[in-house]
Design a protein around this motif. Sequence first.
Motif, PDB file in Angstrom:
ATOM      1  N   UNK A  29       0.952  -8.387  -4.622  1.00 35.94           N
ATOM      2  CA  UNK A  29       0.962  -7.289  -3.650  1.00 35.94           C
ATOM      3  C   UNK A  29       1.969  -6.218  -4.061  1.00 35.94           C
ATOM      4  N   UNK A  30       3.150  -6.641  -4.483  1.00 32.66           N
ATOM      5  CA  UNK A  30       4.177  -5.692  -4.906  1.00 32.66           C
ATOM      6  C   UNK A  30       3.689  -4.855  -6.091  1.00 32.66           C
ATOM      7  N   UNK A  57      -3.771 -12.150   1.604  1.00 35.20           N
ATOM      8  CA  UNK A  57      -3.571 -11.318   2.799  1.00 35.20           C
ATOM      9  C   UNK A  57      -2.788 -10.037   2.509  1.00 35.20           C
ATOM     10  N   UNK A  58      -1.697 -10.140   1.760  1.00 37.66           N
ATOM     11  CA  UNK A  58      -0.858  -8.963   1.492  1.00 37.66           C
ATOM     12  C   UNK A  58      -1.627  -7.918   0.687  1.00 37.66           C
ATOM     13  N   UNK A  59      -2.407  -8.354  -0.271  1.00 41.65           N
ATOM     14  CA  UNK A  59      -3.194  -7.416  -1.080  1.00 41.65           C
ATOM     15  C   UNK A  59      -4.316  -6.800  -0.255  1.00 41.65           C
ATOM     16  N   UNK A  60      -4.928  -7.574   0.619  1.00 46.24           N
ATOM     17  CA  UNK A  60      -5.970  -7.026   1.495  1.00 46.24           C
ATOM     18  C   UNK A  60      -5.409  -5.926   2.383  1.00 46.24           C
ATOM     19  N   UNK A  62      -3.039  -3.883   1.687  1.00 38.80           N
ATOM     20  CA  UNK A  62      -2.881  -2.687   0.850  1.00 38.80           C
ATOM     21  C   UNK A  62      -4.232  -2.026   0.614  1.00 38.80           C
ATOM     22  N   UNK A  63      -5.243  -2.810   0.298  1.00 37.85           N
ATOM     23  CA  UNK A  63      -6.566  -2.268   0.000  1.00 37.85           C
ATOM     24  C   UNK A  63      -7.261  -1.729   1.244  1.00 37.85           C
ATOM     25  N   UNK A  64      -6.921  -2.275   2.379  1.00 30.82           N
ATOM     26  CA  UNK A  64      -7.553  -1.863   3.632  1.00 30.82           C
ATOM     27  C   UNK A  64      -7.167  -0.443   4.024  1.00 30.82           C
ATOM     28  N   UNK A  65      -5.974  -0.021   3.683  1.00 25.92           N
ATOM     29  CA  UNK A  65      -5.465   1.295   4.071  1.00 25.92           C
ATOM     30  C   UNK A  65      -5.017   2.078   2.842  1.00 25.92           C
ATOM     31  N   UNK A  83     -12.357  -7.627   4.347  1.00 27.07           N
ATOM     32  CA  UNK A  83     -11.896  -6.445   5.080  1.00 27.07           C
ATOM     33  C   UNK A  83     -12.488  -6.409   6.480  1.00 27.07           C
ATOM     34  N   UNK A  84     -13.748  -6.823   6.636  1.00 25.52           N
ATOM     35  CA  UNK A  84     -14.359  -6.892   7.969  1.00 25.52           C
ATOM     36  C   UNK A  84     -13.635  -7.906   8.845  1.00 25.52           C
ATOM     37  N   UNK A  85     -13.275  -9.060   8.282  1.00 21.05           N
ATOM     38  CA  UNK A  85     -12.553 -10.071   9.038  1.00 21.05           C
ATOM     39  C   UNK A  85     -11.198  -9.538   9.494  1.00 21.05           C
ATOM     40  N   UNK A  86     -10.513  -8.822   8.622  1.00 19.36           N
ATOM     41  CA  UNK A  86      -9.201  -8.267   8.978  1.00 19.36           C
ATOM     42  C   UNK A  86      -9.333  -7.226  10.084  1.00 19.36           C
TER      43      UNK A  86
END
Length: 93
Positions: A29-30, A57-60, A62-65, A83-86
Amino acid sequence: MGFRITADETGTGSTVLRVEGYLVGDEAAHLLREQIARAAARGEVIVDLHDVAWYGEACLAILREPVEGVWLEGGGTLLASFLDQRRTLPPTH
């Protein structure tokens, strides 16, 4: 379970970040956040997720926003499903 992020400059002035492997854990993620920010400071960015096998989770998050000027490419149904689940989960704070 590793990952790799490589950056390629295009002839149009944008950067393609090719991501491979398992995007899980704090280190992934970092580095993902750092690479996206560094590339975005120079111009438009395409994050190529065709070769990602799994997302943490941390990477999702970042990718989500993604920031302005950053586009996601690839990722397929696995990324779309995550992404839909998140989006449907209640906030944790």
